[in-house]
Design a protein around this motif. Structure first.
Motif, short mmCIF file in Angstrom:
data_model
loop_
_atom_site.label_atom_id
_atom_site.label_comp_id
_atom_site.label_asym_id
_atom_site.label_seq_id
_atom_site.Cartn_x
_atom_site.Cartn_y
_atom_site.Cartn_z
N HIS A 257 0.73 -1.16 -0.20
CA HIS A 257 -0.08 -0.05 0.31
C HIS A 257 0.79 1.15 0.05
O HIS A 257 1.03 1.97 0.90
CB HIS A 257 -1.07 -0.15 1.18
N PRO A 258 1.59 1.40 -1.24
CA PRO A 258 2.50 2.64 -1.18
C PRO A 258 1.80 3.80 -0.98
O PRO A 258 2.48 5.00 -0.33
CB PRO A 258 2.95 2.65 -2.54
N ASP A 259 0.39 4.02 -1.07
CA ASP A 259 -0.14 5.23 -0.79
C ASP A 259 -0.10 5.73 0.84
O ASP A 259 -0.04 6.65 1.32
CB ASP A 259 -1.84 5.31 -1.13
N ALA A 260 -0.25 4.63 1.67
CA ALA A 260 -0.23 4.64 3.13
C ALA A 260 1.06 5.25 3.64
O ALA A 260 1.48 5.82 4.49
CB ALA A 260 -0.50 3.31 3.79
N PHE A 261 2.30 4.48 2.99
CA PHE A 261 3.66 4.85 3.30
C PHE A 261 3.84 6.51 2.64
O PHE A 261 4.40 7.38 3.57
CB PHE A 261 4.62 4.16 2.65
N GLU B 250 3.01 12.87 11.75
CA GLU B 250 2.36 12.85 13.24
C GLU B 250 1.30 11.76 13.07
O GLU B 250 0.89 11.39 14.53
CB GLU B 250 1.58 14.13 13.43
N LEU B 251 0.96 10.82 12.10
CA LEU B 251 0.25 10.02 12.02
C LEU B 251 0.87 8.52 12.30
O LEU B 251 0.33 7.63 12.34
CB LEU B 251 -0.52 9.73 10.70
N ILE B 252 2.26 8.62 12.54
CA ILE B 252 2.89 7.46 12.78
C ILE B 252 2.50 6.35 14.28
O ILE B 252 2.21 5.47 13.82
CB ILE B 252 4.66 7.59 12.58
N PRO B 253 2.28 7.20 15.18
CA PRO B 253 1.86 6.35 16.44
C PRO B 253 0.55 5.63 16.01
O PRO B 253 0.39 4.53 16.49
CB PRO B 253 1.70 7.52 17.56
N THR B 254 -0.48 6.36 15.46
CA THR B 254 -1.80 5.94 15.09
C THR B 254 -1.31 4.65 13.89
O THR B 254 -2.08 3.57 14.07
CB THR B 254 -2.70 6.75 14.20
N ALA B 255 -0.69 4.89 13.00
CA ALA B 255 -0.21 3.91 12.21
C ALA B 255 0.44 2.45 12.84
O ALA B 255 -0.08 1.60 12.29
CB ALA B 255 0.76 4.40 11.22
N ASN C 78 -0.65 1.31 15.77
CA ASN C 78 -1.75 0.68 16.24
C ASN C 78 -2.40 -0.07 15.07
O ASN C 78 -2.91 -1.21 15.11
CB ASN C 78 -2.79 1.43 16.90
N GLU C 79 -2.53 0.67 13.84
CA GLU C 79 -3.57 -0.13 12.70
C GLU C 79 -2.68 -0.81 12.04
O GLU C 79 -3.38 -2.04 11.77
CB GLU C 79 -3.62 1.15 11.66
N TYR D 155 -10.67 -4.38 6.76
CA TYR D 155 -9.79 -5.12 6.07
C TYR D 155 -8.93 -4.17 5.12
O TYR D 155 -8.01 -4.35 4.46
CB TYR D 155 -10.30 -6.22 4.96
N GLU D 156 -9.11 -2.95 5.21
CA GLU D 156 -8.47 -1.74 4.67
C GLU D 156 -7.45 -1.34 5.66
O GLU D 156 -7.57 -1.33 6.79
CB GLU D 156 -9.33 -0.67 4.24
N LEU D 157 -6.33 -0.91 5.05
CA LEU D 157 -5.02 -0.30 5.76
C LEU D 157 -5.28 1.19 5.77
O LEU D 157 -5.38 1.81 4.75
CB LEU D 157 -3.84 -0.65 4.95
N ASP D 158 -5.78 2.03 6.95
CA ASP D 158 -6.02 3.16 7.18
C ASP D 158 -5.04 3.75 8.14
O ASP D 158 -5.48 3.57 9.58
CB ASP D 158 -7.50 3.45 7.73
#
Length: 404
Positions: free
Chosen positions: A253-257, A265-270, A272-273, A323-326
């Motif tokens: 999921h290159p869009d997520a990277f 700043e989203l890395i801590p949330t990522a 957990n995800e 099932y989606e990576l968010d």
């Protein structure tokens, strides 16, 4: 065919890869179901798995938390009954209290700079632009090195400890009537006995010193040794599996990277995800100490129960599009990958810290993660996981590297 008939948790290959379709069908049809083939109950919904974890007085751990321990055929505690993961209150409370001072936030924060230096050095040694086995070179290497460093295990012993913990199991440990001095050199038990003796004589600023003295002083040698092994085994493999699975997901999921590059700043949330999505430990087992009703089903006392963490972490009643990576999923912190209640993973803050720093380094230093071939999944002794992850760390352009 009934949904429960498709669930074969006694077959390790069933979990490779995670059977999401079968688990989703089970949640819809029978979130609490009896499997006559294995004479066990299977709990798959987030609500019911959470209930079981919050009520350890009903869903007890002392009769085994895995299929392997069930096969030992013991009616009481499993072999090595001081293994914290497989004990109940008050013994579990006592063992956890002996190690807990080593896992408080001030101590973890004080370790962060040292950990970051280790991760930076590890990434510096990686060949950018070439295919590498990210499971071995990144996930496994960082997991065992970080866990051992935090405990206080000398760096030159880390490969040896990793080799032994990868095959260690409570069923291999026969304590009855045997002194630790009777063990031959080269066992984890004997190794930790020596380290604890050294820490008792010369305290250091590490977890081994806390176990050797402090609240751990009143524990027997057997209990201290099991606690040391528990902290290594339960910290190393799940962390390595979680990192490998997460890197695989980000490569696919290159869009997520890319979003994490734009919004660090989203890395801590990522974190957990990714741990929700991967669920490194797909299930844990318990035995009911009394009759209990869950979702309209009466589970009799003495029943063996599978708690499907992976299924609960993908429950549509809790997460939209599970099932989606968010990487911005605001409620990813509700994940059950670390357990819940009295048995919540004691090292969860360490896992999140290692993962966070790793993602910070990867997203700031490389343009993308790309797959370099097919993955290989292995069962392992304790859980299924990626055993080979061919990955390419795509070099960043000079402009990207200069970006703050």
């Amino acid at each position: 065919m009934r949904a429960i008939d498709a669930i074969k948790l006694d077959d390790p290959s069933f979990l490779l890869p995670s059977p999401h379709a079968e688990m989703a069908a089970l949640r819809r049809e029978a979130p609490v179901a009896y499997d006559a083939r294995t004479d066990a109950w299977v709990v798959s919904s987030y609500e019911s798995v959470s209930f079981a974890l919050r009520h350890p007085e009903i869903f007890v751990s002392g009769r085994g938390v895995s299929v392997q321990e069930r096969k030992l055929g013991t009616d009481g505690p499993v072999h090595g009954g001081d293994f914290m993961l497989a004990t109940d209150a008050p013994r579990h409370t006592e063992l956890r209290a002996a190690a807990q001072p080593g896992y408080v936030q001030p101590r973890i924060r004080a370790w962060e700079d040292r950990l970051r230096a280790r991760i930076v050095a590890a990434i510096d040694a990686l060949p950018a632009g070439e295919v590498l086995d990210a499971h071995t070179r990144i996930a496994k290497t960082l997991a065992i090195a970080s866990v051992c460093d935090y405990l206080g295990i000398p760096e030159h012993d880390v490969p040896w400890v990793d080799e032994l913990t990868s095959v260690w199991s409570p069923e291999h440990t026969q304590w009855s009537g045997v002194s630790v001095t009777d063990y031959p050199e080269g066992t984890l038990e004997r190794y930790f006995a020596v380290l604890l003796e050294e820490r008792a004589a010369a305290p250091a600023d590490d977890v081994l010193t806390i176990i050797a003295g402090g609240r751990g002083a009143s524990l027997s040698l057997r209990a201290k040794l099991m606690l040391c092994i528990d902290l290594v085994v339960a910290g190393n493999e799940p962390l390595a599996a979680g990192i490998s699975g997460g890197l695989h997901a980000l490569a696919e999921h290159p869009d997520a990277f890319a979003r994490l590059q734009r919004e660090p700043e989203l890395i801590p949330t990522a974190v957990n995800e990714l741990l929700r999505r991967v669920t490194p430990i797909p299930y844990m087992c318990r035995t009911t100490a009394s009759d209990v009703e869950l979702e309209g089903q009466l589970i009799p006392a003495g029943s063996f129960v599978y708690l499907l963490y992976s299924s609960a972490n993908h429950d549509e009643d809790v997460w939209g599009k599970p099932y989606e990576l968010d990487v911005a999923r605001s409620d990813a912190g509700k994940l059950l990958s670390f357990g819940r209640g009295a048995h919540t993973c004691i090292g969860a803050p360490l896992v999140r810290l290692v993962y966070r720093i790793l993602l910070e380094q990867l997203t700031s230093r490389f343009a993308a993660l790309e797959m370099g071939g097919d993955v290989r999944i292995v069962t392992g002794v304790h859980m299924p996981h990626l055993g080979f992850l061919p990955l390419v760390l795509v070099p960043a352009s000079p402009a990207h590297r200069d970006t703050p």
